[in-house]
Write a protein that holds these residues in place. Structure first.
Motif: not given
Length: 280
Positions: A222-228
């Motif tokens: 979920c954090r990766w989705l926010e960052q990328t």
């Protein structure tokens, strides 16, 4: 003096019959009792049914849990709660077994008895109707409860319908809690979005990247989705709940959802191309 709101006399019963309560199917069904018709001795709920596309009136936490389990099952076609029994038949049964028929304590009017759920089921073995009543386990030894159950049991036996009692002991706590968490996420309609098709895009991104993220923790994904991919905080989990609610992702409902578990613990069943809920 105003008539008691929750009391029943013959005129009120006839009015309910004239309103068509206890008749209809799916969205057209009208329960005999709504949450406004009974005194609140516990927590009552109004929940949208995905099978029926209507609001269901549930008079206890136990009824709510049992309803959520029925609504989740693909074999369930229709759910009718607070289903009225034919009063002439229940009166005759009460006479035959030598017990008093349920009645209003003030007016002494014989009440219309109800079964908590009458459910249409269709699966590989065919179509059938089942009837289920919820009752806390602690009340099962009550003499009056047993008498009313016997009336209800014999009623459904005459109708050749499988009837049974479900207690709080038999309701799987973790499963019910997970279904409560997933149920409101069956559809993302009605949420404010910056453009049409917003959630469809979010669902597509999660779906396309799910398998490659298999060893990543769900929270990390979920954090990766926010960052990328520009997801806002919480949107990744919202999409995951949506996919779980629509059975495009599969979790173990008898275990608590763990955001620290790896992505591969949730199995994707099929590619997802739309943010709309699947049809029931």
């Amino acid at each position: 003096m105003a008539k008691r709101r929750y009391g029943f006399d013959e005129a009120k019963i006839q009015r309910y019959l004239a309103e068509g309560r206890g008749t209809g199917q799916l969205a057209a069904y009208k329960p005999w009792l709504t949450i406004q018709d009974v005194p609140s001795s516990g927590r009552v709920s109004r929940i949208s049914g995905w099978r029926t596309a209507r609001i269901h009136h549930l008079l206890s936490d136990g009824e709510t849990g049992l309803f959520l389990m029925f609504d989740w099952e693909d074999s369930v076609v229709d759910i009718r709660e607070q289903f009225p029994l034919d009063r002439e038949i229940t009166r005759q049964i009460a006479t035959d077994i030598g017990v008093s028929h349920p009645r209003d304590t003030q007016t002494q009017t014989d009440l219309v008895m109800t079964t908590d759920f009458v459910v249409d089921v269709s699966d590989a073995s065919g179509s059938r109707v089942i009837a289920r009543t919820f009752k806390p386990h602690a009340e099962l030894d009550d003499k009056r409860v047993i008498e009313k159950f016997e009336i209800e049991r014999r009623y459904w036996e005459l109708q050749k319908v499988d009837w049974g009692v479900v207690t709080d002991v038999e309701l799987p706590t973790e499963r019910v809690q997970n279904l409560q968490w997933l149920h409101p996420m069956r559809s993302l309609d009605g949420t404010q979005v910056p453009y049409e098709g917003y959630w469809q895009d979010r669902v597509r991104v999660v779906s396309e990247n799910w398998h490659s993220a298999g060893s990543m923790a769900i929270k990390g994904f979920c954090r990766w989705l926010e960052q990328t991919h520009g997801f806002q905080s919480g949107e990744g989990l919202t999409v995951i709940r949506f996919l779980l609610a629509n059975k495009q992702l599969v979790m173990d409902l008898d275990r608590e959802f763990d955001s620290l578990a790896v992505v591969s613990t949730l199995r994707m069943t099929a590619p997802v191309h739309s943010g709309q809920s699947r049809s029931a």
